[in-house]
Design a protein around this motif. Structure first.
Motif, PDB file in Angstrom:
ATOM      1  N   ALA A 256       0.823  -1.221   0.000  1.00  0.00           N
ATOM      2  CA  ALA A 256       0.000   0.000   0.000  1.00  0.00           C
ATOM      3  C   ALA A 256       0.850   1.261   0.000  1.00  0.00           C
ATOM      4  O   ALA A 256       0.423   2.300  -0.517  1.00  0.00           O
ATOM      5  N   SER A 257       2.055   1.191   0.567  1.00  0.00           N
ATOM      6  CA  SER A 257       2.892   2.394   0.638  1.00  0.00           C
ATOM      7  C   SER A 257       3.253   2.901  -0.757  1.00  0.00           C
ATOM      8  O   SER A 257       3.383   4.110  -0.968  1.00  0.00           O
ATOM      9  N   LYS A 258       3.402   1.994  -1.725  1.00  0.00           N
ATOM     10  CA  LYS A 258       3.722   2.432  -3.092  1.00  0.00           C
ATOM     11  C   LYS A 258       2.532   3.156  -3.715  1.00  0.00           C
ATOM     12  O   LYS A 258       2.701   4.150  -4.424  1.00  0.00           O
ATOM     13  N   ILE A 259       1.321   2.662  -3.450  1.00  0.00           N
ATOM     14  CA  ILE A 259       0.111   3.319  -3.956  1.00  0.00           C
ATOM     15  C   ILE A 259      -0.036   4.698  -3.332  1.00  0.00           C
ATOM     16  O   ILE A 259      -0.229   5.712  -4.028  1.00  0.00           O
ATOM     17  N   HIS A 260       0.063   4.764  -1.999  1.00  0.00           N
ATOM     18  CA  HIS A 260      -0.130   6.039  -1.314  1.00  0.00           C
ATOM     19  C   HIS A 260       0.983   7.019  -1.648  1.00  0.00           C
ATOM     20  O   HIS A 260       0.737   8.221  -1.794  1.00  0.00           O
TER      21      HIS A 260
END
Length: 283
Positions: free
Chosen positions: A141-145
């Protein structure tokens, strides 16, 4: 060619992705009229066309974005002689309104040119690659956010760069710039001029003198006008009561809000709201 991926957002996220995509459209591409349940932004990589919302047709070309807000009936169409290639993202979260405001995007100004906007397709490409590569249970999720926040950083930087600049970079300009950003971010709270002066690190009287010299208006007058400008926007675009509008722009007392509004605009907020609604119903 079209790529699109969907993402399950967190229910408690400040800002989260719903879906994103990129497409080189066909010659006679149209979309709508339609109403969306979430915010949606398109960035035009190349080509030209138009975006229509609230009865206004906006030309949109390479390097510009157009924003769609929830509940708004919209329509857009490419120029058949110069068709669009564009990318898009649907998003939401608790800080959506704040992030759009910081980027200078509103229902009244849904189209903006984005300086350094060429980075946006790359960030959307990162989100697409990530969503395509990982099952939802293993999704980083960190890459998306990170990519999503980078897109908003690009838009906010562009907005700040487009605002009127002082002729030279001076200490006064730094103080005033910080004060303006503080007002834009905190006008909805019951802030005082002392709060602003404390934030920029100046004594109140000296801050008032420097702010007035740089902008032509006292900080008190600027804050009042900024709040009333936002109140006019809310009266024109929502069904909120006058009292609710006042509280939404940082003025808790109804009578005081009405008095300030009439002083700035020339008519009472209730009368102005009725006039706006009447015009909207006759369009």
């Amino acid at each position: 060619m079209r790529r699109e991926q969907f993402h399950i957002p967190s229910l408690v996220s400040d800002l989260d992705l719903y879906y994103c995509g990129i497409e080189e459209v066909i010659q006679h591409f149209t979309c709508g009229p339609a109403i969306r349940d979430n915010c949606l932004i398109h960035y035009i990589i190349k080509g030209s066309g138009f975006f229509e919302c609230r009865g206004i047709r906006h030309p949109v070309k390479e390097g510009e974005i157009f924003a769609i807000f929830p509940g708004e009936l919209t329509y857009y169409e490419t120029d058949p002689d110069n068709p669009w290639t564009f990318c898009w993202l649907g998003f939401g979260g608790r800080r959506t309104k704040e992030m759009l405001q910081r980027a200078g995007i509103s229902m009244d100004e849904p189209v903006r040119f984005i300086r350094e906007g060429a980075d946006i397709p790359g960030y959307i490409g990162t989100m697409l690659d990530t969503l395509e590569a990982y099952p939802s249970r293993d999704l980083p999720a960190s890459k998306i956010h990170g990519a999503l926040y980078n897109i908003f950083a690009v838009m906010e930087t562009s907005h700040l760069a487009s605002r009127p600049q002082f002729p030279a970079r001076t200490e006064t300009a730094d103080y005033v710039g910080k004060a303006l950003r503080f007002i834009e971010t905190h006008y909805q709270s019951p802030i005082s001029i002392k709060n602003i002066a404390d934030y920029v690190g100046l004594e109140r009287t000296y801050f008032t003198k420097q702010f007035t010299k740089a902008t032509g208006e006292s900080p008190q007058r600027f804050l009042i006008k900024y709040r009333i400008d936002q109140a006019q926007r809310l009266l024109a675009t929502t069904d909120m009561t006058v009292g609710q509008v006042g509280k939404s722009v940082g003025i808790q007392e109804l009578a005081y809000f009405s008095r300030l509004y009439k002083k700035v605009v020339g008519v009472a907020p209730k009368q102005h709201g009725q006039s706006i609604q009447l015009r909207a119903n006759t369009v």
